[in-house]
Scaffold this active site. Structure first.
Site, mmCIF file in Angstrom:
data_model
loop_
_atom_site.group_PDB
_atom_site.id
_atom_site.type_symbol
_atom_site.label_atom_id
_atom_site.label_comp_id
_atom_site.label_asym_id
_atom_site.label_seq_id
_atom_site.Cartn_x
_atom_site.Cartn_y
_atom_site.Cartn_z
ATOM 1 N N GLU A 1 -13.601 63.873 92.574
ATOM 2 C CA GLU A 1 -14.065 62.589 93.112
ATOM 3 C C GLU A 1 -13.229 61.500 92.433
ATOM 4 O OE1 GLU A 1 -18.758 62.788 94.367
ATOM 5 O OE2 GLU A 1 -18.312 62.699 92.252
ATOM 6 N N HIS A 51 -13.404 62.300 88.570
ATOM 7 C CA HIS A 51 -14.511 63.190 88.259
ATOM 8 C C HIS A 51 -14.178 64.614 88.692
ATOM 9 C CE1 HIS A 51 -18.883 64.546 89.160
ATOM 10 N NE2 HIS A 51 -18.496 64.945 87.968
ATOM 11 N N ASN A 55 -23.296 64.075 93.005
ATOM 12 C CA ASN A 55 -24.474 64.192 92.148
ATOM 13 C C ASN A 55 -25.642 63.362 92.654
ATOM 14 O OD1 ASN A 55 -23.483 66.070 90.450
ATOM 15 N ND2 ASN A 55 -22.759 64.645 88.893
ATOM 16 N N SER A 104 -19.542 61.667 85.127
ATOM 17 C CA SER A 104 -20.139 62.181 86.360
ATOM 18 C C SER A 104 -21.209 61.229 86.888
ATOM 19 C CB SER A 104 -20.737 63.564 86.124
ATOM 20 O OG SER A 104 -21.604 63.537 85.032
#
Ligand code: 3H9
Length: 688
Positions: free
Chosen positions: A447, A435, A485, A414
């Site tokens: 992702e 991800h 993130n 991540s």
């Protein structure tokens, strides 16, 4: 008469039957241009004494995807719409039959509902998905479907906006026949049958034993069941009003009411936002400059690690019909993983989504091994081990040795650097990030992280696989935290900053969740992800530039790791909301106040709700703009999709970039010289 207009093909089959074929690729959308051709074709058939039956059908593997969503940005201004076509059908004394082969959605399905009979092939699906665009069916769907299957069922179907498979639609009474053969051939069988217009019958509620007050009761219940108008339910309430009109008013008046409500929705902000989301989602797979290549066929997959994430990913593959081998050395982890897999497939059976047989087959397509030597025949491996560079590099070196040369190696990291992970292999061009978001089998977002060496074929395979796995896949550059993130850090930091200015975390969460419509507030999200994870990342070499958040370090020091330890920014009690409901904790508020005092932070405890929303959303948009500017995200729309599907950003606000842009436009119109992120800036940023 046989004629071939651009978008409507007309063919006479003899015996008074005329077939009008919608041919407007890719989805036979019934836009202004299409209706300008379809209307005279219907009128010509209606006026032709040699024609007794008109069959509508579609080319390009579908009936029609409905009205052209692009048209809704400009008013019709006298142009012909699907409503005009349907009115012509309604006026005509011929028999009309819809021969559906493929999807009949929105205005396409409404055209079919205006016909006397509907026939479909078994692979076809019908539905009124307008609600997903913040609209209601505006070409008679809200008036005819209640007359066909009862208002209660029709309302449920339109509120969900889901597609219904032909055999199920037949059971509901929507279709008159479902065939495995040619739909037009089957439709011919209805040619001699009498006219049967839905507009001529009365709509029944379809709910027994409620007596005189049935309609007001069901309508009131429906209004109570959907979100509020401000919080994502704007279209739903108007849809309920339209269906109420179907029960209470004569058809013509309901038809007029539906149009008024539809026009209100077309001009509404939530609908504009949802239409943006619709198109942004369809842009995702377009990667500028990516050479066209054949994707690798993925027949067999592997997952490294049977933790919660690894198991979730294995389930995703199994659900897509791709057998998967999970590598796990710990018996206990395998046992837990198996339990999760079987529990999940049993749930699917209980919900009626899978047959027992299919569920069993899929669950058993996940096998467990301990040795990498078992991976010789897999086409892709997804690594889901502990988030540490040395651990991941070790796994990738082993995978490089154990898998066949064509195999793609993917990491579920991540935050970590994909290029650094790829450097542990001799095939960096076949390495990429996949991800998944937890829980992987539920969350739609994926992702796809493109390393500097990732080849066009590897990336294309990732994109195609994402679709097969039924994920919404967004391509991201290789930057710390990728798109989602990385923005999360900026957002959390802004929320903490406001807390330091004296606004309580519970108030911020309440405003963001209940007033703005996020699934959770920023502090509850931090508690769910684990404050130790934030702390660890902000202390890491790559995370450091994002800035440390002292309060988080302090809470971790006190053993307050978030939901998992029963305490974080909030308290959690097993007896309250199964231990998941955040309970405000005055201790934390005092701690934040003390830290703020020590740091000399100016206090603004009286921030308004709107200011709280503006600061959180602006932090997101600024960080998203930076990602687009640096090419990590391809387009602002990609950023919006990441936040809607991965972080619960309310879709009716269009995503952080769309929202910021529209807020800025509002402020600009009010004379604000520093309105924030504007539309022009968005256009300049886009790399597509
Ligand atoms: C409506 O009907 C209102 C009426 O009630 C009242 C009117 C008065 N319009 O999704 P895909 C494009 S509202 C314009 O990748 P799939 C799409 O952008 C409408 N364009 O394919 C894409 O373009 P591009 C109610 C449309 O096979 C290409 O087609 N209908 C429309 O995975 C392929 O799309 C809906 O809400 C459209 N209506 O799925 C249905 N539909 O290639 C919306 C598609 O340039 N559509 N495009 O990127 C869908 O759900 C899916 O597209 C569908 C095909 C299932 C049809």
């Amino acid at each position: 008469m046989n004629s071939n207009n651009q978008r409507v093909k007309s063919e006479d089959l003899g015996d008074g039957i005329r077939v009008l074929t919608l041919d407007n690729p890719p989805v036979n959308a019934l836009g202004y241009a299409m209706c300008a051709e379809l209307l005279p074709a219907v009128e010509a058939a209606a006026a032709d004494p040699a024609v007794s039956t008109v069959i509508f059908t579609g080319a390009n593997g579908m009936f029609s995807g409905g009205a052209d969503v692009n048209d809704f940005s400009t008013p019709p201004d006298g142009k012909k719409t699907i409503r005009d076509v349907i009115e012509a059908v309604e006026r005509s004394d011929k028999t009309f039959v819809a021969a559906i082969d493929g999807n009949a959605l929105g205005g396409g399905f409404e055209l079919a509902l205006a016909c006397d009979y509907r026939v479909a092939t078994s692979k076809s699906r019908v539905g009124l998905p307008e609600i997903k665009l913040g609209l209601l069916p505006g070409a008679g769907g809200t008036q005819r479907l209640p007359r066909l299957i009862g208002a209660n069922d029709a309302l449920q179907m339109m509120l969900k906006g889901d597609m219904v498979k032909a055999p199920d639609a037949q059971k509901k009474g929507i279709l008159d026949a479902v065939v495995d053969a040619d739909a037009v051939e089957a439709a011919k069988g209805f040619a001699a049958k009498p006219k049967r217009r839905l507009s001529q019958i009365k709509a029944e509620l379809g709910v027994a034993n409620l007596g005189l007050f049935a309609t007001p009761f069901v309508v009131a219940q429906a209004h109570m069941m959907v979100p509020t108008e401000e919080n994502g339910g704007y279209a739903a309430h108007k849809l309920i009003d339209a269906v109420q009109a179907a029960i209470e008013l004569p058809f013509e008046r309901g038809w007029a009411r539906e149009l008024r409500l539809f026009m209100e929705l077309v001009q509404s902000k939530p609908s504009a936002a949802l239409r943006h989301v619709f198109f942004a989602e369809r842009e995702l797979s377009k990667v500028p400059g990516l050479p066209k290549t054949e994707p690798l066929e993925i027949k067999k997959a592997a997952v490294i690690g049977a933790g919660t994430m690894g198991t979730g990913i294995a389930i995703v593959f199994a659900e897509a019909g791709i057998p998967v081998t999970v590598i796990e050395t710990k018996d206990e982890a395998v046992e837990k993983s198996r339990e999760m897999v079987f529990g999940m497939f049993k749930y699917q059976v209980d919900k009626g989504r899978l047959t027992q047989e299919d569920a069993w087959k899929r669950a058993n397509s996940i096998s467990y091994e301990t040795d990498y030597a078992e991976l010789g025949d897999v086409d892709i491996v997804v690594e889901a081990v502990f988030e540490s560079m040395p651990v991941k590099q070790d796994v990738f070196a082993k995978l490089d040795a154990a898998t066949k040369p064509s195999c793609i190696l993917a990491s579920n990291t991540s935050t970590l650097d994909i290029d650094e992970i790829a450097s542990a292999t001799k095939r960096p061009e076949q390495v990429l990030g996949l991800h998944f978001f937890a829980p992987a089998n539920i969350m739609k977002l994926l992702e796809i992280v493109r390393g500097k060496a990732t080849s066009a074929q590897t990336l294309t395979t990732g994109i195609v696989l994402g679709k097969k796995l039924r994920k919404v896949a967004v391509v991201s550059g290789n930057a710390f935290g990728f798109i989602g993130n990385r923005m999360l850090f900026a957002y959390e930091a802004e929320a903490v900053q406001m807390a330091e200015e004296g606004v309580s975390p519970s108030r911020i969460d309440d405003v963001i969740k209940n007033k703005f419509g996020f699934a959770m507030g920023p502090f509850a999200v931090a508690d769910l992800s684990g404050l130790d994870v934030y702390n660890f990342i902000s202390q890491s070499e790559h995370g450091a530039p994002l800035g440390r958040i002292p309060i988080i370090a302090k809470l971790v020091e006190q053993g307050r790791l978030g939901q998992k330890s029963g305490k974080g920014f909030f308290k959690y009690d097993k007896a309250v909301g199964k231990g998941r409901q955040p309970i405000p904790d005055p201790e934390v508020e005092q701690l934040i106040a003390q830290l703020a005092k020590d740091a000399g932070i100016a206090q603004h405890p009286d921030l308004t709700d709107d200011e709280i929303i503006a600061r959180c959303t602006r932090a997101l948009a600024d960080s998203g703009a930076e990602l687009v500017r640096t090419g990590i995200a391809l387009r602002p729309g990609d950023v919006d999709i990441v936040w809607i599907y991965g972080y619960g950003f309310p879709p009716h606000h269009g995503g952080p970039m769309w929202y910021a842009e529209n807020e800025a436009a509002l402020r600009q119109a009010q004379g604000d010289k520093n309105p924030g992120f504007t539309k022009t800036e968005t256009k300049e940023l886009t790399h597509a």
